[in-house]
Design a protein around this motif. Structure first.
Motif, short mmCIF file in Angstrom:
data_model
loop_
_atom_site.label_atom_id
_atom_site.label_comp_id
_atom_site.label_asym_id
_atom_site.label_seq_id
_atom_site.Cartn_x
_atom_site.Cartn_y
_atom_site.Cartn_z
N LEU A 51 0.85 -1.19 0.00
CA LEU A 51 0.00 0.00 0.00
C LEU A 51 0.89 1.23 0.00
N PRO A 54 -1.89 -0.16 -4.93
CA PRO A 54 -3.02 0.43 -4.21
C PRO A 54 -2.54 1.57 -3.32
N VAL A 74 -3.79 5.19 -0.66
CA VAL A 74 -4.79 6.02 0.04
C VAL A 74 -4.18 7.40 0.27
N LYS A 87 -9.07 6.72 -2.71
CA LYS A 87 -9.53 6.57 -1.33
C LYS A 87 -8.85 7.59 -0.44
N ALA A 145 -8.41 8.74 3.67
CA ALA A 145 -8.64 8.41 5.08
C ALA A 145 -9.68 9.35 5.66
N TYR A 159 -7.57 2.82 9.70
CA TYR A 159 -7.99 2.86 8.31
C TYR A 159 -6.96 2.17 7.42
N VAL A 160 -5.69 2.48 7.63
CA VAL A 160 -4.62 1.88 6.83
C VAL A 160 -4.60 0.36 6.99
N THR A 191 -7.05 -1.55 7.81
CA THR A 191 -8.24 -2.10 7.14
C THR A 191 -7.99 -2.23 5.64
N GLN A 192 -7.36 -1.22 5.04
CA GLN A 192 -7.06 -1.28 3.61
C GLN A 192 -6.06 -2.40 3.31
N LYS A 208 -7.91 -5.66 3.28
CA LYS A 208 -8.70 -5.80 2.06
C LYS A 208 -7.82 -6.18 0.87
N GLU A 209 -6.66 -5.55 0.76
CA GLU A 209 -5.75 -5.86 -0.33
C GLU A 209 -5.21 -7.28 -0.21
#
Length: 215
Positions: free
Chosen positions: A103, A131, A133, A158, A160, A199-200, A202-203, A206-207
């Motif tokens: 990320l 990916p 954010v 995306k 934050a 938040y990070v 969580t991303q 997901k990735e």
């Protein structure tokens, strides 16, 4: 699985190093197994780490010419999170780092100049199919410019949901090589960092799930 988090901004003064060190410390406080890497020739992250009394999270050295092998060694050693600080300019090394990133985090100040400069960073990230954010940083509370920046960035990717505001806690902590979550864990600055980290993470989950499905 090991996560490589690259913090990148082609605009100097975006709070890139400050955001990285605070997120890295907060990650270590919760999960351990976190290291940091300084690839910026200015060495701001290294200078901060040298002021620390605590050697955690460790500052590691990796040869960018053989970055993949270095990542594998860290993974074999049980490291889960590698945070990478990058130079505020277009360099070949940044392409290498983004190519291996789980990320990318792009800190952006709510100013016209910073918003205009986002395109250069995004071009590199998209070239690497990485990916990413956005994190809005060094913002003044409740300003029209902040709201305009939120709307502008949300159109490109995306963002934050928590804004990191311009607070004296950040430079105060940095003077002694600390992070805001180490000084006073319940301050507004510390809460913002913890929320951005949530938040990070969580991303990243997901990735990782997406990669598993594709495999």
């Amino acid at each position: 699985m090991m996560h490589v988090i690259v913090v990148a901004s082609q605009k100097g003064g975006a709070g890139k190093t400050s955001l990285l060190r605070n997120l890295a410390v907060a990650t270590h406080q919760v999960h351990g197994s976190t290291v940091i890497l300084d690839t910026d020739p200015q060495g701001s992250l290294t200078s901060w780490w040298n002021r620390r009394e605590d050697a955690q999270p460790p500052l590691v050295k990796l040869e960018l010419s053989d970055f993949a092998a270095g990542v594998e060694r860290l993974k074999a050693a049980g490291i889960e999170y590698l945070f990478v600080d990058t130079p505020p300019s277009v360099r070949p090394e940044l392409r290498t780092l983004l190519a291996h990133a789980s990320l990318a985090i792009v800190p952006v100040r709510p100013s016209p100049d910073d918003l205009d400069a986002v395109g250069d960073t995004l071009a590199l990230i998209e070239e690497a199919s990485c990916p990413f954010v956005f994190v809005l940083t060094q913002a003044k509370p409740r300003t029209r410019l902040q709201m305009q920046a939120v709307m502008a960035l949300a159109k490109h990717g995306k963002l934050a949901p928590t804004v990191v505001h311009d607070r004296q806690d950040f430079p105060t902590a940095a003077i002694s090589g600390k992070a805001v979550t180490e000084i006073e864990p319940e301050t507004a600055a510390a809460r913002e960092i913890k929320e951005v980290l949530d938040y990070v993470l969580t991303q990243l989950r997901k990735e990782a799930s997406k990669a598993e499905r594709q495999a």
